[in-house]
Each structure stands twice: as structure tokens, then as C-alpha cells.
Design a protein around this motif. Sequence first.
Motif: not given
Lengths: 248, 227
Positions: A99, A103, A106-107, A109, A111-112, B129, B133, B137
Motif C-alpha cells: 500500500g 500510494a 492510485q488514480q 477516488w 484508489r484504483r 499527492f 489527497k 489519504r
Amino acid sequence: MQLELRIIKDLQARGRHFRLDVDMRTDSDAVVIYGPSGAGKSLTLQCLAGFVAPDAGRIAIDGATLFEAAQRINVPARQRGVGYVFQDYALFPHLTVAGNIGASLQQGWLRRLDDAARARVEDMLRLFELQDLRDSYPSQLSGGQRQRTALARALATRPRLLLLDEPFAALDPGLRERMRHEFVELRERFKLPMVLITHDPADLQTLARELVVIEAGRLVRHEMAPFQAEVPQGATALRVIAGGGRAA
Amino acid sequence: MIGDATVPLLLSLKVAGWATLLALVAGVAFGYLLARVRFFGREVLDAALTLPMVMPPTVLGYYLLVLLGKRGPVGAWLQESFGINLIFTWQGAVVAAALVAFPLVYKAARAAFEDIDTNLERAGRSLGFSETKVFFRVTLPLAWHGILAGAMLAFARALGEFGATLMVAGSLPGRTQTLSIAIYEAVQAGDDAAANKLVIIASVICIVVLVAAGRVLQGGYRRAFRY
């Protein structure tokens, strides 16, 4: 890589005043900024990363201006393409190793991770031998594993420059030596320019091609390897470096 | 066996639930603002935001009546623009309970945000970010346990709210008569059986919420993931 760094930054805390005033240019891919703690090394690196805005000066990488006080240019940290490895690694404690590494990829909302991003995470896990630890949390890792995760996370974004803040200080002395050599291998492999700060002379021997010494906010020495044995100004530590030993 | 206690109990849960939600949103927003932005008068604002915790609820209720009443500045505006009247309604009770519960969320949120290592947020920025984000996040997930524990205390506090609620919403059975007000009415009417039942229900809920809040805090990253 061409790096231009002119920084003036005044700090005021509880009546004490500190001024960082450095001016340097380098073409080297392996710069080590060396100096005692409190000299302004970390602040220099933070200005370069975009975490802290200097009061005056200019910062540019390969001619691209990241900061220029006179023209009010201050490119935000997220757009600088500069990777940062923190002294305590600053891994996200709520994310697993995979993760943490993924991090930045990721694209949106949801978080794909798309296929390319997933492959990138796998590459990083393999490269840093973290496959078996992909689902572990930072609190469950050893010091060396944390460092590898932090490096993998920073490199996943394909930065154009990697900054390292005392990368080996948090490790055991034995592990430190091994990680230094792993690190040199890695650097050759990625051909990634880096700026590293340290107060440990042993780091210079293995890692530096160009040396910058900062003391009390001022740049007191700047030279290419091999470093001179005789140092005119009272930088005792440098004599130790050149002699191949460690500082007391 | 709960029987006629059901109505005030459900009303209390509804009021406390909405009040907690309002307090949560406002508490997180103000907690983040005061934890991260330095500005003139920050600590004065902090004191003002904490005030509902220490002021007599009747004083708060009085302020709300003045503010939200038909002739009050906010009340008149709501009436004219939306045809909304909050006085003597359950929504009015929500506003009163939210105000009283707000400092509990706000204080917890500010402490939780201040507790976060700023290098973690910087790490996010260096990884590309956006500020949004970074917040959703990194910052919020790390502060979440502290905020949630504060929200649970706020819920318990909102559930027990009496003074401000009574002044704003009154004691209309089935409409604004919450659990704690129903207890007062039962005692006044000499109905000890009803009062006992309601008191036990209120006590059990509060104990459950407190134990749960303690567990949430213990399970936080603070303890489990600090290294």
C-alpha cells in the motif's frame, strides 16, 4: 544532473535566530551534504523538496526553475518530481508495504491501480526483496526492511532526483554498512541522481562523489572526490574522512 | 419491558445521532483549522469553541432561543427564506444537543490532528499527492481513531442533554420529549416506576458508549503502529 541551489532562510524560534545561507552549483549525480546536526542540512533538503519556502534565492534542476523568490515562483512539492527518503522513513503506518509503495500510483477516488501501476508495485517489491512482506504493516518491519520500503515507495514515482535525509542513521551499525553497499548498487542500476545528507563520515567514503560541508548555516567547503586530506579551516571531521576512519 | 419508554428513547437516539453528525463535521473542520493554521486570535477562538462545554446548558439554551426565535436574527431569516421554525421542534433539539456536544469532537479532533507527524504529510506531497489527497489519504485516516472516540463521547453527551434542549424544544411528549426530559417529567409526576426504567436505560447506554469509545482509542494507530 545540474543542480542550482541558492537559499537564504531565516528562522526565529524562542528568541534564537538561525540563518541558512548557501549557494552552490553541481553537475554531480552523487552529492553528499555533510555537517554537524543543527548546521542547516535538513533545512536545505526541505527547501529543495519544496516542504519549506526559502526567503530568497533560486532552486533549479537541469535548468527548470523550482523556486525563484524574485519571480515568485514556488513549484509545489508534489510537482517537483523529487523523491524524498526521511530519516525515520515516514512510512504510512495505516498502509501495508504494498500500500505504501502503491500510494502514489492510485488514480481517483476509488484508489484504483491500473495494470501498469500494479506491475510497477510488483517490480518494486521484487527489486527490494519485499515480496513476502507485501501485506505487513510498517510497525511489523525491521529497520532495514523499513528503509527498503521507503526507497521503493520513493522510486515508484520515477523521480528525477532522490533526496535522502540521514538514510542510515536509524540502522544498527552492522546493518548500516551493508545497506550502504546495497545502496550504491541500487544507484548504479537506476542511474538516479541523489543528494544525501549525513553527519556520519563513513557515509562519505562509500557514497559521495561530490562533497558539500555546511556549518552553522554556511557552506564552508565544496569539492569533488577524492577529497583532500588537509583541510585549511577547522573541520576536524574532514581529516577523519580523508583518513578513512570514523568520527568519534 | 421497555414499553412506553420506546418513544422517548427512539427520539433521543434520533436527536443524538443527528447532533453527533453535525458536531462531527463542524468539529473536524475547526479542529483541522486550529491544528494547522496559525492566525491571530487562534487561542481565543479555541476558548470560544470550548465554551459550550463549561457554560450552563440553560445559558446556551437562552442564547439559542434569542438567536433562533421568530424575532432572532437567524430564526427570522430561516422563517422568511425557507419557512423553517426550529423552536419547539425535534430539529431544534438537534441544534441544542449539537452545540453542547461540539467541543468534545472539536477538542478530540484538534488533538488528533496535532498528534500526526507532519513528515507523513510531507511524504505524501513528495509522492505527488494533492492537498485533498493528503488530507483524505494520510491526515484523516491517522486522526480518525481520536476523532471517532471524541464523536462517541459527543453522542453520549448529546443523548443526556437536558437544559439547552428543554429551553429550545420544550417537553412535548412524542415530539420533543427526549429520554432525559422524560425522566424529569416522570419524577415530577411521582411516577417512580417509569423514572427507574428510563434511568436504567440511560445509564446502560452511556456505559456502553464509554467502553466502546475507550476501545476505539486503544485500537488506534497511536499504540498499535507507533515505531
